[in-house]
Scaffold this motif. Structure first.
Motif, PDB file in Angstrom:
ATOM      1  N   HIS A 168      -5.888   4.113  -0.496  1.00  0.00           N
ATOM      2  CA  HIS A 168      -6.972   3.580   0.323  1.00  0.00           C
ATOM      3  C   HIS A 168      -8.560   3.713  -0.310  1.00  0.00           C
ATOM      4  N   GLY A 169      -8.732   2.382  -0.719  1.00  0.00           N
ATOM      5  CA  GLY A 169     -10.023   2.151  -1.354  1.00  0.00           C
ATOM      6  C   GLY A 169     -11.222   2.819  -0.544  1.00  0.00           C
ATOM      7  N   SER A 198      -3.829   2.608   7.617  1.00  0.00           N
ATOM      8  CA  SER A 198      -4.958   2.144   7.085  1.00  0.00           C
ATOM      9  C   SER A 198      -6.010   2.716   7.826  1.00  0.00           C
ATOM     10  N   CYS A 215      -8.854  -1.193   2.016  1.00  0.00           N
ATOM     11  CA  CYS A 215      -9.351  -1.360   0.863  1.00  0.00           C
ATOM     12  C   CYS A 215     -10.662  -0.986   0.707  1.00  0.00           C
ATOM     13  N   ASP A 234      -2.459  -7.237  -3.980  1.00  0.00           N
ATOM     14  CA  ASP A 234      -3.449  -8.351  -4.075  1.00  0.00           C
ATOM     15  C   ASP A 234      -2.871  -9.987  -4.252  1.00  0.00           C
ATOM     16  N   ARG A 257      -5.284  -4.547   6.274  1.00  0.00           N
ATOM     17  CA  ARG A 257      -5.386  -4.117   4.911  1.00  0.00           C
ATOM     18  C   ARG A 257      -6.545  -4.121   4.328  1.00  0.00           C
ATOM     19  N   GLU A 258      -7.520  -4.966   4.779  1.00  0.00           N
ATOM     20  CA  GLU A 258      -9.067  -4.843   4.153  1.00  0.00           C
ATOM     21  C   GLU A 258      -9.814  -3.563   4.511  1.00  0.00           C
ATOM     22  N   ARG A 278       0.853  -1.469   0.044  1.00  0.00           N
ATOM     23  CA  ARG A 278      -0.085   0.069  -0.053  1.00  0.00           C
ATOM     24  C   ARG A 278       0.809   1.345  -0.011  1.00  0.00           C
ATOM     25  N   GLU A 320      -4.936   0.055  -7.371  1.00  0.00           N
ATOM     26  CA  GLU A 320      -5.989  -0.408  -6.242  1.00  0.00           C
ATOM     27  C   GLU A 320      -5.503  -1.715  -6.260  1.00  0.00           C
ATOM     28  N   SER A 321      -4.680  -2.428  -6.968  1.00  0.00           N
ATOM     29  CA  SER A 321      -4.625  -4.016  -6.857  1.00  0.00           C
ATOM     30  C   SER A 321      -3.200  -4.222  -6.116  1.00  0.00           C
TER      31      SER A 321
END
Length: 762
Positions: free
Chosen positions: A655-656, A614, A388, A353, A384-385, A334, A349-350
């Protein structure tokens, strides 16, 4: 016997034991090569051709030249570093009123910089920075001034009137001052009227929060003060960057690390693999690990860095595992712009992954998950999630982490016979529990629910503070490494940050049981009791973690989290006033939101928001919602809301959740009828925000919808207007999140609250 014993000791890396003529295969595997043609290692393996890139004699000469060149450069860098530290010590003394005259007299008498620095260190006036000191050193006076300017808004806290808080008429509330008058809701750490020596003096901060200069000038995110050292992102790979990475990794990870290609031999007992099937590039693995430990660690960290790194190098699976490594790498991606960290080179964004998919595969394949490294990995996967924007998955991994920790008994102190196993095992167990515990509290606070731990659980002692670890240097490490021309070097204070952050998490834990325990409604006394605990925590923070002393990402994050907790404590009650106290929940929320915006702004100027922990987008969303409320009710705070939206847009690349946050803000602005138009930067964004707001932020069967304000048919007041008779007065922008348990209607005043009088003409 002694000779036999010493021969088993692990040899340290050194140029004297490097094989100068390693073959291509051995160099690729970072293994020791005997220099023969073919070498012994290649001979022992089937299907491997032993090839030397240049003729043997030419290679030897070339290697010696490269080695000498790098040694000379490394020696020069060390000399410059020492000069930098000496300069920092002298500058710190010069800006001190107690030392300046004496220092100037020494220079006038012909003393050199080295003489003055040595005298200061010997007298103990300024702590030594060599080997990890307790003071921040600056490369140039201009760096000092620039960083002080960036931090100045974050060192001024707005205080509520002291006469408004501390009343004993609040349903029997008896508030005790701690150290200073508790009426100062965000009071200074130390005596009033003193000024902080930013360069490491000992006087206390005058923390007087009042963000100056709003609206903030939007700076160029590619040029922060400390983050990329005025170098554009994605610098081309060259020998200087390699050395910078090597130096940076040695600082962040330890002296046994670094991407210097002259260290391409393997010491006895060192593990040669990369711990992941995603890549065999060990240099990339260590680069991403350094990014994680620089920008995300130690808050919410459930692993003990020192024990983890030692087992990583040796190949031991006691405190290291492939699952844990992949989780760290997924998170480290990230903070990287390297295409190797992205599944698709077309989109950032990936990033991470591949590593996350491998971590998930390894987790699902486990038959026994009661393992320390599994609990640690689950926490990192959760972090991490949330970055995202997948809150449901993040909650799942966080829940699994804390439940496994409790099932393993990590929350309790070990018995005498168990402690005999080893002291280090006890330290790792403690860190594992507190990391999982703190993350669970953050989620409980964010979505409004009871924690996973029972109300009266006895918690294990927090990990000890180790002076050597505490005094280790922190430098901003990026894809370009950590060049010598950085603006400053700070003490990391890792253990102090972790311990203090865990103490704050304990207060959050108690807060949740105050707000959400069935059969125990919230009262004004309970609310102010909890608020007092937060103020006491803030008042007792160690000097090393004051913003005038330390401004590492972890310290700034801890300050943001404190104001985030205060904001969420009072946000449900912004339409109420507390009987017997002049403290206004609405005003406290506004001030906390402003404090978060100011801290994020300082962080942005120092490091850019491209490299933030995050949970920061969650903080910015929460503060921005408060700014929307302030703008909708008082018509003030337009600049603060504009800054919050700008910050979220800057974080979109990494950061999604920032995308989701912007949709939520737009929905609330439209639904609440607030006079504000969000600026759009693309046709797609313009169409999305101009469409019917009812199509934004809809619930989904694939998510727990914790951050979904667009829910119909929920009996909860969600407007900014006055509350009707017998209506629920709690303000709760996300209906699917838990709400505090509060008596309403005729019983409201018996709980210590009354409806806030709203000026309809406003």
């Amino acid at each position: 016997m002694a000779d036999s014993s010493s021969s088993n000791l692990r040899r340290r890396r050194g140029l004297g034991i490097v094989t100068p003529n390693a073959c291509t295969e051995c160099r690729k595997k970072r293994a020791k090569c005997d220099g023969q043609a073919p070498c012994g290692r290649c001979t022992s393996q089937k299907g491997v051709t032993c090839v030397y890139e240049v003729p043997f004699d030419a290679y030897t000469t070339l290697f010696e030249k490269v080695r000498q060149s790098k040694e000379h450069m490394r020696s020069e860098i060390e000399q410059l570093r020492e000069q930098q530290k000496q300069t920092g010590r002298v500058l710190a003394a010069l800006v001190s009123n107690n030392e300046s005259e004496k220092i100037l007299k020494q220079f006038r008498d012909g003393a050199t910089l080295e003489d003055v620095a040595e005298q200061l260190e010997r007298s103990g006036s300024i702590p030594s920075a060599s080997g990890g000191g307790h003071t921040t050193t600056f490369n140039h006076c201009s760096d000092h001034k620039a960083i002080e300017s960036a931090l100045q808004p974050a060192r001024n806290i707005m205080r509520p009137d002291s006469s408004n808080f501390g009343s004993t008429d609040v349903q029997g509330l008896d508030l005790q001052p701690t150290g200073q008058e508790m009426g100062n809701a965000w009071s200074a750490w130390g005596s009033e009227g003193q000024t902080q020596d930013f360069s490491g003096g000992s006087q206390a901060d005058s923390m007087n929060w009042s963000p100056d200069g709003l609206p903030y000038p939007h700076h160029n995110p590619n040029y922060p003060l400390v983050g990329t050292w005025n170098q554009p992102a994605r610098s081309s790979q060259n020998s200087l960057i390699e050395i910078s990475r090597s130096q940076g990794q040695e600082t962040v990870l330890g002296h046994e690390f670094g991407s210097d290609r002259t260290k391409d031999m393997v010491t006895d007992g060192q593990f040669t693999g990369s711990w992941t099937s995603v890549t065999s590039d060990k240099a990339l693995v260590e680069h991403l690990m350094a990014l994680y430990f620089c920008w995300e660690y130690p808050t919410f960290a459930s692993l003990n860095k020192e024990h983890f790194l030692e087992d990583y190098r040796s190949g031991s699976q006691r405190y290291c595992s492939s699952l844990l490594i992949n989780a760290i790498l997924a998170l480290g991606c990230r903070f990287s712009d390297q295409v190797e960290s992205q599944l698709s080179t077309q989109s950032s964004e990936s990033a991470g992954d591949q590593f996350f998919a491998e971590a998930r595969r390894l987790f699902e394949a486990q038959t026994d998950r009661h393992v320390l490294t599994t609990i640690q990995a689950l926490g990192l996967m959760s972090i991490r999630e949330v970055s995202c924007g997948r809150s449901s998955q993040s909650l799942y991994y966080s829940g699994q982490s804390i439940r496994l920790a409790i099932e393993m008994g990590l929350h309790r102190e070990l018995e005498d016979e168990e402690i005999a196993d080893s002291q280090e095992n006890h330290a790792v167990r403690s860190a594992t529990f507190w990391g999982a515990f703190s993350l669970d509290q953050a989620w409980s606070l964010s979505i409004g629910r009871l924690p996973q731990c029972s109300r009266d659980v006895a918690l294990v002692a927090k990990p000890d503070i180790v002076d050597e670890v505490e005094a280790s240097d922190w430098v901003p490490y990026t894809d370009d490494g950590a060049p010598f021309e950085r603006s400053c070097t700070q003490p990391s204070n890792i253990r102090s940050v972790y311990k203090t952050f865990c103490e704050l998490s304990e207060i959050v834990y108690k807060t949740m049981y105050t707000l959400y325990t069935p059969g125990s409604p919230v009262t004004g006394k309970k609310l102010l009791d909890v608020y007092t605990k937060y103020l006491n925590w803030y008042d007792s923070i160690p000097t090393a973690l004051r913003l005038g002393h330390n401004f590492t990402p972890a310290v700034l994050f801890a300050h943001m989290y404190y104001h985030f907790a205060i904001l969420l404590l009072f946000r449900p009650f912004i339409k109420l006033e507390i009987i017997g106290s002049g403290l206004s929940p609405r005003n406290v929320c506004s001030q906390a939101a402003e404090a978060i915006t100011t801290l994020v702004h300082s962080y942005s100027k120092l490091y850019t928001l491209r490299r933030t922990p995050s949970f920061v987008p969650c903080f910015v969303l929460t503060s921005s919602i408060a700014h929307v409320v302030t703008l909708g009710t008082t018509k003030d705070g337009r600049e603060l809301l504009q800054e919050g939206i700008h910050d979220l847009k800057e974080m979109q690349a990494c950061h999604g959740f920032a995308d989701r946050a912007l949709d939520i803000i737009q929905y609330l602005i439209s639904t609440w009828g607030v006079d504000y138009s969000m600026e759009t930067e693309s046709l797609e964004e313009e169409l999305k925000y101009k469409q019917n707001p009812k199509s934004l932020c809809r619930v989904s069967t694939s998510s727990l919808n914790q951050f979904c304000p667009n829910v119909q048919g929920v009996d909860m007041d969600r407007t900014l207007g006055p509350v009707k008779q017998d209506e629920n007065p709690l303000f709760w922008p996300f209906p699917l999140q838990g709400a505090p348990l509060l008596n309403i209607g005729a019983e409201l005043e018996s709980s210590g609250f009354r409806m806030l009088e709203v000026d309809d003409s406003a």
